[in-house]
Design an enzyme around this catalytic site. Structure first.
Site, PDB file in Angstrom:
ATOM      1  N   HIS A  22       0.842  -1.201   0.000  1.00 11.36           N
ATOM      2  CA  HIS A  22       0.000   0.000   0.000  1.00 11.36           C
ATOM      3  C   HIS A  22       0.880   1.255   0.000  1.00 11.36           C
ATOM      4  O   HIS A  22       0.595   2.228  -0.712  1.00 11.36           O
ATOM      5  CB  HIS A  22      -0.888   0.043   1.248  1.00 11.36           C
ATOM      6  CG  HIS A  22      -1.883  -1.069   1.361  1.00 11.36           C
ATOM      7  ND1 HIS A  22      -1.750  -2.084   2.276  1.00 11.36           N
ATOM      8  CD2 HIS A  22      -3.037  -1.320   0.694  1.00 11.36           C
ATOM      9  CE1 HIS A  22      -2.781  -2.914   2.167  1.00 11.36           C
ATOM     10  NE2 HIS A  22      -3.575  -2.478   1.219  1.00 11.36           N
TER      11      HIS A  22
ATOM     12  N   GLN B  27      -8.666  -6.793 -10.961  1.00 14.28           N
ATOM     13  CA  GLN B  27      -9.404  -5.645 -10.409  1.00 14.28           C
ATOM     14  C   GLN B  27      -8.995  -4.354 -11.123  1.00 14.28           C
ATOM     15  O   GLN B  27      -9.836  -3.504 -11.450  1.00 14.28           O
ATOM     16  CB  GLN B  27      -9.105  -5.538  -8.908  1.00 14.28           C
ATOM     17  CG  GLN B  27      -9.572  -4.252  -8.265  1.00 14.28           C
ATOM     18  CD  GLN B  27      -9.335  -4.258  -6.772  1.00 14.28           C
ATOM     19  OE1 GLN B  27     -10.110  -4.859  -6.039  1.00 14.28           O
ATOM     20  NE2 GLN B  27      -8.295  -3.603  -6.301  1.00 14.28           N
TER      21      GLN B  27
HETATM   22  P1  AMP Z   1      -6.597  -3.638  -0.426  1.00 18.47           P
HETATM   23  O1  AMP Z   1      -6.428  -2.872   0.849  1.00 18.47           O
HETATM   24  O2  AMP Z   1      -6.165  -5.053  -0.338  1.00 18.47           O
HETATM   25  O3  AMP Z   1      -7.947  -3.448  -1.052  1.00 18.47           O
HETATM   26  O4  AMP Z   1      -5.568  -2.969  -1.434  1.00 18.47           O
HETATM   27  C1  AMP Z   1      -5.612  -1.603  -1.745  1.00 18.47           C
HETATM   28  C2  AMP Z   1      -4.760  -1.360  -2.957  1.00 18.47           C
HETATM   29  O5  AMP Z   1      -3.409  -1.731  -2.678  1.00 18.47           O
HETATM   30  C3  AMP Z   1      -5.211  -2.197  -4.167  1.00 18.47           C
HETATM   31  O6  AMP Z   1      -5.145  -1.398  -5.336  1.00 18.47           O
HETATM   32  C4  AMP Z   1      -4.207  -3.307  -4.195  1.00 18.47           C
HETATM   33  O7  AMP Z   1      -3.988  -3.860  -5.482  1.00 18.47           O
HETATM   34  C5  AMP Z   1      -2.952  -2.587  -3.697  1.00 18.47           C
HETATM   35  N1  AMP Z   1      -2.009  -3.564  -3.164  1.00 18.47           N
HETATM   36  C6  AMP Z   1      -2.250  -4.490  -2.199  1.00 18.47           C
HETATM   37  N2  AMP Z   1      -1.160  -5.256  -2.013  1.00 18.47           N
HETATM   38  C7  AMP Z   1      -0.218  -4.822  -2.875  1.00 18.47           C
HETATM   39  C8  AMP Z   1       1.116  -5.220  -3.179  1.00 18.47           C
HETATM   40  N3  AMP Z   1       1.703  -6.236  -2.566  1.00 18.47           N
HETATM   41  N4  AMP Z   1       1.797  -4.526  -4.127  1.00 18.47           N
HETATM   42  C9  AMP Z   1       1.200  -3.491  -4.782  1.00 18.47           C
HETATM   43  N5  AMP Z   1      -0.051  -3.075  -4.538  1.00 18.47           N
HETATM   44  C10 AMP Z   1      -0.758  -3.726  -3.616  1.00 18.47           C
END
Ligand code: AMP
Length: 281
Positions: free
Chosen positions: A36, A154
């Site tokens: 994030h 997504q």
């Molecule tokens: P989430 O809180 O899981 O909904 O993720 C929020 C955003 O962070 C989404 O756009 C995810 O794709 C991105 N994200 C989560 N984990 C990673 C990661 N390991 N590397 C890059 N982006 C991430």
């Protein structure tokens, strides 16, 4: 002010910004980690002002226990965001603030992007994702919004959503951030035991070998190899492994020259569902 809970207070805050402010949004569900953080850093670099939303969106969960077990670490999340920039505005709405009447998703036509992989195994998931992202875009009106390639399907769906709903937001994809053993960072990794978390580097190592095989062997052979690898490893249960072109996300049987492909995987480690993907060419 640590975070803003209501749409009214957020709108008041955003109205006080200069008219030509370039506003960036990073939507999250909290339990934040370095993956994030990479999105927050990029958004801070590329915008005058940044909003990070933290909202565990109920309509994108097809499994109640997964929703209930979703980790919540708000104090640590606020610290991490403010360590990147104390000026980032944090929006933490309640469910009733976002879903004022019923907690239901809209229905979108994503032209089949939502019918495969995560869409096939998580019923109505992408309608839920579309609903929350459209709501956040409508409330916050960002010029740019940042999403991780960790959730590549997504990311494609949100590009599509922006196009079909004419939301006028530039969608920026950001590379996957990994733990030292290659496991893609995820809020769900917190639910793995230290041993399984260490062993879970196996998922990425298998993807790297599949990428290598894809260069020299058939799609079928590559898929069979992955299936056998996971059958032989009792710690991980393979839900799906697919190879698709990067535009339609349609799983392929044979590769065509000049087309870009990506491999996608979903795996259970104990009761924790992990996903990952990798560019193949
Ligand atoms: P989430 O809180 O899981 O909904 O993720 C929020 C955003 O962070 C989404 O756009 C995810 O794709 C991105 N994200 C989560 N984990 C990673 C990661 N390991 N590397 C890059 N982006 C991430």
């Amino acid at each position: 002010m640590l975070s803003i809970h209501t749409i009214k207070a957020l709108e008041k805050n955003l109205k006080s910004l200069p008219k030509e402010t370039c506003l960036g949004l990073v939507p999250t569900m909290g339990a934040l980690h370095e993956g994030h953080a990479s999105l927050f850093k990029k958004a801070v670099e590329e915008n005058d002002h940044v909003v990070v939303s933290i909202f565990v969106n109920p309509t994108q969960f097809n499994n109640n226990s997964d929703l209930e077990k979703y980790p919540k670490t708000l104090d640590a999340d606020i610290k991490l965001i403010h360590s990147i920039s104390p000026n980032i505005l944090i929006f933490t709405p309640t469910t009733s603030e976002i879903y004022s009447s019923a907690v239901e998703s809209n229905n979108y036509d994503f032209n089949g992007l939502d019918k495969v992989m995560e869409g096939e195994f998580r019923d109505n998931h992408f309608n839920g994702v579309g609903t929350i992202v459209e709501a956040l875009f409508t409330i916050i009106k960002p010029r740019k919004a940042y999403f991780g390639e960790k959730d590549f399907q997504q990311l494609c769906i949100i590009q599509k959503l922006t196009e079909i709903q004419k939301l006028g937001v530039k969608i920026i994809g950001c590379p996957i951030v990994r733990e030292s053993n290659g496991l893609a960072m995820s809020s769900r990794n917190e639910r793995l035991s230290p041993e399984v978390r260490q062993q879970a580097g196996f998922i990425y190592q298998s993807m790297l070998t599949a990428k290598h095989k894809f260069g020299t062997e058939s799609v079928l052979k590559t898929k069979e190899w992955i299936t056998t690898e996971f059958k032989n490893n009792p710690n991980f249960e393979l839900e799906y492994f697919e190879i698709t072109d990067i535009d339609t996300l349609t799983p392929i049987k044979e590769r065509i020259k000049e087309t870009k492909y990506r491999a996608f995987i979903a795996v259970f480690a104990d009761d924790v569902r992990l996903i990952d993907n990798i560019a193949l060419n």
